[in-house]
Design an enzyme around this catalytic site. Structure first.
Site, PDB file in Angstrom:
ATOM      1  N   ARG A   1     -13.900  -8.404   2.521  1.00  0.00           N
ATOM      2  CA  ARG A   1     -12.499  -8.131   2.186  1.00  0.00           C
ATOM      3  C   ARG A   1     -11.654  -9.376   2.474  1.00  0.00           C
ATOM      4  NH1 ARG A   1     -10.470  -3.035   1.899  1.00  0.00           N
ATOM      5  NH2 ARG A   1      -8.855  -4.164   0.775  1.00  0.00           N
TER       6      ARG A   1
ATOM      7  N   CYS B   1     -16.739   1.906   1.325  1.00  0.00           N
ATOM      8  CA  CYS B   1     -15.509   1.110   1.469  1.00  0.00           C
ATOM      9  C   CYS B   1     -14.939   1.219   2.878  1.00  0.00           C
ATOM     10  CB  CYS B   1     -14.479   1.519   0.421  1.00  0.00           C
ATOM     11  SG  CYS B   1     -14.025   3.261   0.476  1.00  0.00           S
TER      12      CYS B   1
ATOM     13  N   ASP C   1     -17.259   7.055  -0.694  1.00  0.00           N
ATOM     14  CA  ASP C   1     -15.899   6.943  -0.135  1.00  0.00           C
ATOM     15  C   ASP C   1     -15.618   8.283   0.535  1.00  0.00           C
ATOM     16  OD1 ASP C   1     -13.199   6.381   0.360  1.00  0.00           O
ATOM     17  OD2 ASP C   1     -12.586   6.447  -1.752  1.00  0.00           O
TER      18      ASP C   1
ATOM     19  N   ARG D   1       0.869  -1.191   0.000  1.00  0.00           N
ATOM     20  CA  ARG D   1       0.000   0.000   0.000  1.00  0.00           C
ATOM     21  C   ARG D   1       0.897   1.229   0.000  1.00  0.00           C
ATOM     22  NH1 ARG D   1      -5.313   1.610   3.563  1.00  0.00           N
ATOM     23  NH2 ARG D   1      -6.166   0.105   2.083  1.00  0.00           N
TER      24      ARG D   1
ATOM     25  N   GLN E   1     -10.451  -3.665  -3.124  1.00  0.00           N
ATOM     26  CA  GLN E   1     -11.715  -3.118  -2.623  1.00  0.00           C
ATOM     27  C   GLN E   1     -12.839  -3.316  -3.634  1.00  0.00           C
ATOM     28  OE1 GLN E   1     -12.320  -1.326   0.466  1.00  0.00           O
ATOM     29  NE2 GLN E   1     -14.386  -1.825  -0.207  1.00  0.00           N
TER      30      GLN E   1
ATOM     31  N   HIS F   1      -7.706   0.985  -6.201  1.00  0.00           N
ATOM     32  CA  HIS F   1      -7.874   0.121  -5.018  1.00  0.00           C
ATOM     33  C   HIS F   1      -8.549  -1.174  -5.500  1.00  0.00           C
ATOM     34  CE1 HIS F   1      -8.039  -1.113  -0.984  1.00  0.00           C
ATOM     35  NE2 HIS F   1      -8.835  -0.209  -0.446  1.00  0.00           N
TER      36      HIS F   1
HETATM   37  N1   CP Z   1     -11.401   0.138   2.767  1.00  0.00           N
HETATM   38  C1   CP Z   1     -10.107   0.049   3.140  1.00  0.00           C
HETATM   39  O1   CP Z   1      -9.201  -0.205   2.341  1.00  0.00           O
HETATM   40  O2   CP Z   1      -9.908   0.234   4.470  1.00  0.00           O
HETATM   41  P1   CP Z   1      -8.499   0.368   5.194  1.00  0.00           P
HETATM   42  O3   CP Z   1      -7.896   1.678   4.750  1.00  0.00           O
HETATM   43  O4   CP Z   1      -8.827   0.354   6.646  1.00  0.00           O
HETATM   44  O5   CP Z   1      -7.625  -0.782   4.795  1.00  0.00           O
HETATM   45  N1  NVA Z   2     -10.026   6.911  -1.182  1.00  0.00           N
HETATM   46  C1  NVA Z   2      -9.654   6.468   0.132  1.00  0.00           C
HETATM   47  C2  NVA Z   2      -9.913   5.003   0.274  1.00  0.00           C
HETATM   48  C3  NVA Z   2      -9.692   4.476   1.669  1.00  0.00           C
HETATM   49  C4  NVA Z   2      -9.883   2.997   1.752  1.00  0.00           C
HETATM   50  C5  NVA Z   2      -8.201   6.806   0.407  1.00  0.00           C
HETATM   51  O1  NVA Z   2      -7.378   6.655  -0.500  1.00  0.00           O
HETATM   52  O2  NVA Z   2      -7.899   7.234   1.524  1.00  0.00           O
END
Ligand code: CP
Ligand code: NVA
Length: 321
Positions: free
Chosen positions: A308, A280, A240, A101, A131, A128
């Site tokens: 997930r 999400c 989101d 990530r 997700q 993502h």
């Molecule tokens: N939805 C999601 O990716 O959550 P986190 O940022 O907690 O992993």
């Molecule tokens: N768009 C958000 C998604 C979090 C899971 C971010 O990137 O923070």
């Protein structure tokens, strides 16, 4: 060597394989014999915060028999400027798979290229993918095939999650409406990259409405500032956060510009009678969704969060098959 780096570069057939394996993995939870990843070690490298993605990968990998190593990017030399390609070549000699990530999509792609081990994008600024696979699985689990259905994304339509939705709509043939002010809509170049070959701009009193279609799959994307029109008849209302990770410095202007782009009871009334509401997570009540609507749809939202785990296991099984 297979990787899961984006929905953009995942074929429809592979998406369908993962989605159908998710149902099996979910059903068979607790009965994994033999453990396919016994004796293997996977690294989770996170340069941004995470609850769901981190926990679902840690639990999922362990349930498949793997050892898991969580590496905060800030705590390894990557955080002090060691190049991605060097980090990748070191880890590639020691571990059997990686979940990454970070910020730039190019960094995950570079990591995969140099590490030469199965690599999963656990969120970048651009996509993502894990997700969106979960979201589609959750929709189909509760409502049947997503093909031909209408999904309305409300809020920051220019971030990673809606981008992955755009690529999914092109491949799986559903209608994605993105309701956002112009500056928070995805760029036309993204629609083109997704394969939308008929793009039409229509001036309206609430601003320009972009409609893009792809004949080969029946996929459609509508970009509009008109939230009510976008929600009307939708089978799924989805949102989101307004302030994605890495955008904190823009928080005040984002909150100002996106105010009103909220899932609430009056918006749900416009959607199809059995419409699902999904998020999400994490959720910011009073911003992209109001508390009452969140709690009214908490069952679906936390089914989505639980899924997930099942989806990650299906992704890993597909990668190492
Ligand atoms: N939805 C999601 O990716 O959550 P986190 O940022 O907690 O992993
Ligand atoms: N768009 C958000 C998604 C979090 C899971 C971010 O990137 O923070």
């Amino acid at each position: 060597m297979k990787h899961l780096l984006s929905i953009e570069n995942l074929s429809r057939a592979d998406m369908e394989t993962i989605l159908s394996a998710t149902a099996t993995v979910k059903r068979q939870r607790g009965h994994h014999t033999p453990l396919p990843l016994a004796g293997r070690t996977w690294a989770l490298i996170f340069a941004k915060s995470s609850t769901r993605t981190r926990v679902s990968f840690e639990v999922g990998l362990r349930e498949l028999g793997a050892n898991v190593m969580f590496l905060s990017a800030a705590d390894i030399q990557l955080g002090r400027g060691e190049p991605i390609k060097d980090t990748a070549r070191v880890l590639g000699r020691m571990v059997h798979g990686a979940v990454f990530r970070t910020f730039a999509q190019a960094d995950v792609e570079e990591f995969a290229r140099y590490a030469n081990i199965p690599t999963i994008n656990a969120l970048t600024d651009e996509e993502h993918p894990c997700q969106i696979l979960t979201d589609i699985f959750t929709f189909q689990e509760q409502r049947g095939p997503i093909q031909g259905k209408v999904v309305t994304f409300v809020g920051d339509g220019a971030c990673n999650v809606p981008a992955s939705w755009v690529f999914a709509a092109a491949k799986l043939g559903f209608e994605l409406r993105i309701a956002a002010p112009k500056q928070f809509q995805p760029p036309l170049s993204l629609l083109e990259r997704a394969g939308f070959n008929h793009v039409h701009a229509q001036p309206t009193p609430t601003g320009e409405v972009i409609t893009a279609t792809i004949a080969a799959t029946g996929g459609k994307v509508i970009l509009t500032a008109d939230l009510q029109a976008a929600a009307t008849g939708a089978h799924l209302l989805y949102t989101d956060v307004w302030v994605s990770m890495g955008k904190e410095a823009e928080a005040a202007e984002r909150i100002h510009a996106l105010t009103g782009y909220q899932i609430n009871a009056s918006l749900v009334k416009l959607a199809a009678p059995d419409a699902l509401v999904m998020h999400c997570l994490p959720a910011y009540r009073g911003k992209e969704i109001d508390d009452a609507t969140f709690e009214a749809h908490a069952q679906t939202i936390f089914d989505e969060a639980e899924n997930r785990l099942h989806t990650q296991k299906a992704i890993i099984a597909w990668l190492v098959a």
